[in-house]
Design a protein around this motif. Structure first.
Motif, PDB file in Angstrom:
ATOM      1  N   GLN A  84      35.576  27.901  -4.171  1.00 38.77           N
ATOM      2  CA  GLN A  84      35.929  26.547  -3.710  1.00 38.77           C
ATOM      3  C   GLN A  84      34.848  25.539  -4.118  1.00 38.77           C
ATOM      4  N   ILE A  85      33.594  25.953  -4.031  1.00 40.38           N
ATOM      5  CA  ILE A  85      32.491  25.073  -4.462  1.00 40.38           C
ATOM      6  C   ILE A  85      32.639  24.754  -5.948  1.00 40.38           C
ATOM      7  N   GLN A  86      32.935  25.793  -6.721  1.00 41.17           N
ATOM      8  CA  GLN A  86      33.103  25.601  -8.170  1.00 41.17           C
ATOM      9  C   GLN A  86      34.259  24.640  -8.453  1.00 41.17           C
ATOM     10  N   GLN A  87      35.313  24.741  -7.656  1.00 41.63           N
ATOM     11  CA  GLN A  87      36.498  23.894  -7.841  1.00 41.63           C
ATOM     12  C   GLN A  87      36.122  22.406  -7.670  1.00 41.63           C
ATOM     13  N   VAL A  88      35.380  22.136  -6.583  1.00 41.51           N
ATOM     14  CA  VAL A  88      34.991  20.746  -6.324  1.00 41.51           C
ATOM     15  C   VAL A  88      33.987  20.278  -7.381  1.00 41.51           C
ATOM     16  N   LEU A 124      31.815  17.460 -12.373  1.00 45.57           N
ATOM     17  CA  LEU A 124      31.042  17.627 -13.617  1.00 45.57           C
ATOM     18  C   LEU A 124      31.936  17.612 -14.862  1.00 45.57           C
ATOM     19  N   GLU A 125      33.232  17.495 -14.618  1.00 44.88           N
ATOM     20  CA  GLU A 125      34.202  17.550 -15.715  1.00 44.88           C
ATOM     21  C   GLU A 125      33.948  18.781 -16.592  1.00 44.88           C
ATOM     22  N   ALA A 126      33.878  19.898 -15.921  1.00 49.13           N
ATOM     23  CA  ALA A 126      33.615  21.170 -16.616  1.00 49.13           C
ATOM     24  C   ALA A 126      34.664  22.185 -16.186  1.00 49.13           C
ATOM     25  N   ASP A 127      34.730  23.303 -16.923  1.00 49.91           N
ATOM     26  CA  ASP A 127      35.619  24.385 -16.524  1.00 49.91           C
ATOM     27  C   ASP A 127      34.997  25.149 -15.359  1.00 49.91           C
ATOM     28  N   LEU A 128      35.838  25.482 -14.399  1.00 47.02           N
ATOM     29  CA  LEU A 128      35.363  26.219 -13.223  1.00 47.02           C
ATOM     30  C   LEU A 128      34.594  27.471 -13.632  1.00 47.02           C
ATOM     31  N   SER A 130      23.715  24.460 -19.727  1.00 48.28           N
ATOM     32  CA  SER A 130      23.269  23.052 -19.645  1.00 48.28           C
ATOM     33  C   SER A 130      22.870  22.723 -18.215  1.00 48.28           C
ATOM     34  N   PRO A 131      21.712  23.227 -17.789  1.00 53.65           N
ATOM     35  CA  PRO A 131      21.320  23.087 -16.379  1.00 53.65           C
ATOM     36  C   PRO A 131      21.190  21.627 -15.931  1.00 53.65           C
ATOM     37  N   GLU A 132      21.103  20.683 -16.905  1.00 50.92           N
ATOM     38  CA  GLU A 132      20.985  19.268 -16.500  1.00 50.92           C
ATOM     39  C   GLU A 132      22.329  18.733 -15.989  1.00 50.92           C
ATOM     40  N   ARG A 133      23.422  19.392 -16.385  1.00 51.46           N
ATOM     41  CA  ARG A 133      24.733  18.997 -15.839  1.00 51.46           C
ATOM     42  C   ARG A 133      24.933  19.749 -14.528  1.00 51.46           C
ATOM     43  N   ALA A 134      24.448  19.136 -13.448  1.00 58.36           N
ATOM     44  CA  ALA A 134      24.412  19.850 -12.169  1.00 58.36           C
ATOM     45  C   ALA A 134      24.795  18.932 -11.020  1.00 58.36           C
ATOM     46  N   VAL A 135      25.253  19.555  -9.962  1.00 58.06           N
ATOM     47  CA  VAL A 135      25.497  18.817  -8.727  1.00 58.06           C
ATOM     48  C   VAL A 135      24.962  19.689  -7.584  1.00 58.06           C
ATOM     49  N   SER A 136      24.304  19.029  -6.600  1.00 59.20           N
ATOM     50  CA  SER A 136      23.700  19.813  -5.524  1.00 59.20           C
ATOM     51  C   SER A 136      24.789  20.286  -4.540  1.00 59.20           C
TER      52      SER A 136
END
Lengths: 157, 743
Positions: free
Chosen positions: B533-537, B542-546, B561-567
């Motif tokens: 569920q976290i990955q889904q949100v 991040l406009e990325a694939d789950l 790409s660790p810079e594309r991250a959300v806490s």
């Protein structure tokens, strides 16, 4: 059935309490029921297990075997007084780190026995620690981690 | 793994070292609490001809008296419904429940209990299993045949409330193929869990007719069901709130004083607390079954076991309790961790006029292993084979079957055994006489029970776990470590709460080494679903694939790409605005595949031939634990289990005279103190187990099982006498040495 109440003044963890207690009330029941200091535990009420160990005027006693009236004018230390505000006593820190408390029921009495030992003997040998906790039964740890925690606390202070 | 496998302090440790933990007797509800007291039988077996409560009821300060007359006529029991809560027509052990009283203070309650008059017609009593099986023995349950019993309970007759027989292969042929046949008898008396916190309960009844019960229990859901059954209340009119528990070891599973407290609170309309005295706890709870054992073993000269015939007589006490189940489990584990083609096992569960025994840690394990492993040592010595070699030759392996036909995987018995022998042999035997070494190996079968757990992501990025399992030995910490591992956070970011029967999802009991397996599997599933569920949100943000998203350091980031991250904190907030809503999952498991957990222990002892005193010079404990989720907890469990087992080996026994326990106190019932305790050299064998969460095996039961056999074997090695009857007291050693000198 109940004897005349007795008026006593007892210092517990540095705070003075004036209370009326029945003559037959144990120090353990006084601490737990009258003062609400439930950290000290009842394990057998016969002085065999050490779960209720507290320090009375610098001496380790089983609170189940002492009348509250005997503590009149004296000073009691319990587990609730071990930490200095937010600052844990070294024994509390080393008990936590070493895994010296499992179910935790013997822990308050065990901590007071260890404090009493370190107060008298700040750098005990393993054997002295073993003797220092001989009156406190623990059924979870096997005692090894407790002895280790005391040795580490002694090193710290 | 980053969190699983770390030696981390328990999540509730600060409360424990500051005296803030709330144990059973520390609960304080609103309203004045009455003191409850049980009235118990002084006779082991007697007919009740009259119970008079008027004197107690008239005493000022008494608020309620309850007897069988206040309870519905319910027979209860999980396997055989042979138990009534308050005795109606007969008492069947010293301590049997007659009545309970509640009064304004302890002294008044004690006085009221004394004022209850009971007329008895005393009957002959029987306290040992074999005596109770004799045809002329007094019958403890005359209406036995009428009781409801589970279909698995077979061959009930006389005082035998269950007889399990297992046949494998062809025992007759197996003995015919043997070069030598050995037969020995052993006896293991009743021992008690001796948790430091005695049984205690607080019950309150509200205006809607709902009972709330605060109790240190290992089994809140079964306890709720039992109280409801005994008092014939709707189950959800009973709310069991588990407190911190000051040790259980299997002794806090079955109901003891809880129904009485509820009945008193209902009648008095006031909260009632009952605290067992230590003496009452020794005589009114659920200790370990006494066993009489006969082992007949056929072997080839090279040490290969060709057949075993085993007879077990287990004294269950005045009711079947869990004894029937334990006697069935005992039959399955009786041959030990060996591959034996031909077996005949008879396991009898027998009523006796003693307390009903329960599921003390590793039920039946120490008794079986004392007999089996003592005999293996005797045989090896007779054949002139190294005892370790003989065990290795017969040890079971992956693909072998239990006597009940279950296939074993993840066994590691040989490696565990070899390690114990190697560690002991690393140091030479000290010089001197009367020094000996002994070893024993044992297994426990870890099942799994229906369990569920909830995991959620909080808005601040932390994790919450909701369970109904009581934290007996570090389960909460290990569950938190499992969730932290899956979700890429630290242990500090996970909060675990054991809720009560009203609010917790149904969870297993804390027993049988399966709490972590059952609950850990449920938490693992729920944490993985929360991760999804976290990955889904995060994928939308991040406009990325789950599938490209990983969790670590409290963040979700795109693989590579660790810079594309959300806490996780941001994900927690985003979820509330996201179409999926708050992130939470509750998952369930059931019927997990059982796995074996093997422990091999070795000891070096010095025996004083004059006094018979046994000094343990070294003690080595090796255990196959799968993945050690928290090695600090695992080692702690092993060392504590060893010490409990050593108590049973050397000093502990509940003894009875005329049906009354001789030593119901901590002076005469001698558990190990620090002065008795040897240092334990603990070694973990770690291979991830396929049927455990992240590879973990159950660890609580195995360490208590080998010590009696280990000490018996070490004493035999040291001074050449074999003790067949626990505990191995100085008196028995001296007597055996004398007998050997004067044949």
């Amino acid at each position: 059935m109940t004897a005349e109440p007795i008026r006593i003044t007892v210092t517990v963890n540095g705070e003075s309490f004036r209370e009326e207690v029945p003559a037959t009330r144990s120090l353990l029941d006084f601490l737990r029921d009258d003062l609400g200091l439930t950290g000290t535990k009842e394990g057998c009420s016969e002085g065999e297990c050490g779960a209720c160990a507290v320090i009375l005027d610098g001496r380790l006693v089983d609170a189940c075997l002492i009348f509250a009236a005997e503590a009149d004018g004296r000073s009691v230390e319990t587990v609730e007084g071990l930490a200095d505000g937010e600052e844990l006593h070294p024994l509390q820190r080393t008990f936590a780190a070493a895994g010296a408390a499992q179910c935790g029921y013997c822990t308050p009495g065990m901590l007071m026995a260890c404090k009493s030992l370190l107060d008298r003997n700040p750098s005990p040998t393993r054997e002295e620690v073993t003797h220092g906790i001989a009156g406190n039964l623990c059924r979870c740890t096997g005692y090894g981690t407790i002895i280790q925690a005391v040795m580490e606390a002694a090193k710290e202070s | 793994m980053k969190v699983v496998g770390q030696e981390l302090p328990r999540v509730e440790i600060l409360e424990k070292v500051t005296g803030q933990s709330v144990f059973g007797a520390d609960v304080s509800p609103a309203g004045r609490v009455l003191h409850g007291k049980m009235v118990r039988s002084p006779h082991p077996h007697a007919r009740i001809t009259a119970v008079r409560t008027e004197g107690a009821e008239r005493l000022p300060g008494v608020r309620a008296v309850v007897t069988a007359a206040d309870l519905p006529p319910v027979h209860y029991g999980n396997f055989v419904r042979d138990e009534e809560y308050f005795a109606r027509t007969k008492v069947r052990y010293v301590g049997d429940r007659i009545a309970a009283v509640a009064a304004v203070d302890e002294e008044t309650a004690e006085e009221a209990a004394r004022l209850i008059e009971v007329d008895y017609q005393v009957l002959p009593a029987v306290t040992s299993g074999p005596e109770a099986m004799a045809p002329e023995a007094p019958v403890i349950h005359e209406d036995h045949a009428d009781y409801w019993a589970q279909p698995s309970v077979e061959n009930r007759r006389g005082n035998v409330c269950g007889h399990k027989q297992i046949m494998r292969g062809d025992p007759e042929r197996g003995f015919a193929e043997a070069d030598r046949i050995f037969e020995h008898r052993f006896h293991v008396p009743m021992v008690h869990q001796t948790y430091i916190e005695p049984h205690t309960v607080l019950a309150q009844f509200d205006a809607s007719g709902k009972a709330t019960v605060w109790v240190p229990t290992q089994a809140q859901f079964p306890l709720r069901a039992a109280i409801a059954q005994i008092l014939r209340m709707p189950m959800t009119k009973v709310r069991v709130i588990p407190t911190e528990i000051g040790g259980g070891f299997g002794g806090k599973i079955s109901p003891t004083i809880e129904p009485a407290a509820v009945a008193l609170a209902r009648k008095a309309r006031q909260p009632v607390r009952i605290v067992m005295t230590r003496g009452e706890d020794f005589q009114g709870s659920n200790p370990r079954h006494p066993f009489h054992l006969r082992y007949k073993t056929g072997v080839r000269l090279d040490g290969t076991i060709t057949a075993r015939e085993i007879e077990l007589v287990l004294g269950t006490g005045y009711s079947a309790g869990s004894g029937v189940m334990i006697s069935q489990g005992a039959a399955v584990r009786a041959p030990g961790p060996y591959r034996i083609p031909n077996l005949r096992i008879d396991s009898y569960c027998v009523y006796t006029n003693t307390p009903t025994c329960g599921a003390y840690r590793g039920p039946a394990g120490p008794q079986l292993t004392f007999a089996s492993e003592s005999q293996i040592d005797i045989i090896a010595r007779e054949l002139g084979i190294d005892p370790v070699e003989m065990r290795l030759r017969n040890a079971f392996e992956d693909g072998d079957e239990t006597p009940a036909g279950a296939r074993l995987e993840d066994v590691h018995a040989r490696e565990t055994l070899r390690k114990a022998a190697d560690v002991m042999n690393e140091r030479p035997r000290p010089a001197g006489e009367n020094i000996g070494r002994g070893l024993a190996v044992a297994h426990w079968l870890v099942g799994g029970m229906a369990s569920s757990a909830g995991v959620k992501l909080n808005e601040d990025g932390t994790i919450g776990i909701l369970t109904g399992v009581v934290d007996l030995s570090g389960a909460s910490t290990s569950l938190a470590q499992i969730a932290a591992e899956v979700l890429g956070v630290s242990l500090d970011d996970v909060h675990v709460r054991t809720a009560d029967t009203d609010f917790a999802p149904h969870s297993t009991i804390s027993a049988g080494s399966q709490a972590l397996k059952s609950m850990g599997s449920a938490v693992l599933l729920a944490a993985r679903e929360v991760k999804r569920q976290i990955q889904q949100v995060a994928a939308d943000k991040l406009e990325a694939d789950l599938g490209d998203l990983e969790l670590d350091d409290n963040k979700v980031f795109v693989k590579g790409s660790p810079e594309r991250a959300v806490s996780l904190r941001e994900v927690g907030h985003l979820a509330l605005e996201h179409e999926r809503g708050p992130i939470v999952s509750t998952q369930s498991v059931s019927r997990l595949v059982p796995h074996p957990a093997v422990a091999a222990h070795a000891a070096e002892v010095a025996v004083d031939p004059e006094t018979g005193h046994v000094r343990i010079l070294r003690y080595v404990a090796v255990q196959d634990v799968g993945t050690a989720v928290n090695p600090l907890s695992v080692r702690g469990q092993i060392e504590g289990g060893v010490m409990q087992g050593l108590g049973q080996a050397l000093s502990e026994a509940c003894t009875f005279t005329d049906g009354k326990m001789d030593n119901p106190n901590l002076l005469d019932y001698k558990i190990f103190s620090a002065l008795d305790a040897p240092a334990v050299e603990t070694h973990l064998i770690q291979h991830p187990c396929a049927s455990g969460p992240l590879g973990a095996k159950g660890v609580g039961e195995p360490p208590i099982i080998p010590p009696p056999a280990v000490i018996a074997n070490a004493v035999a090695d040291a001074v050449g006498v074999r003790i067949h009857d626990l505990p191995i007291t100085p008196e028995k050693i001296v007597r055996a040495l004398k007998a050997r000198r004067q044949p």
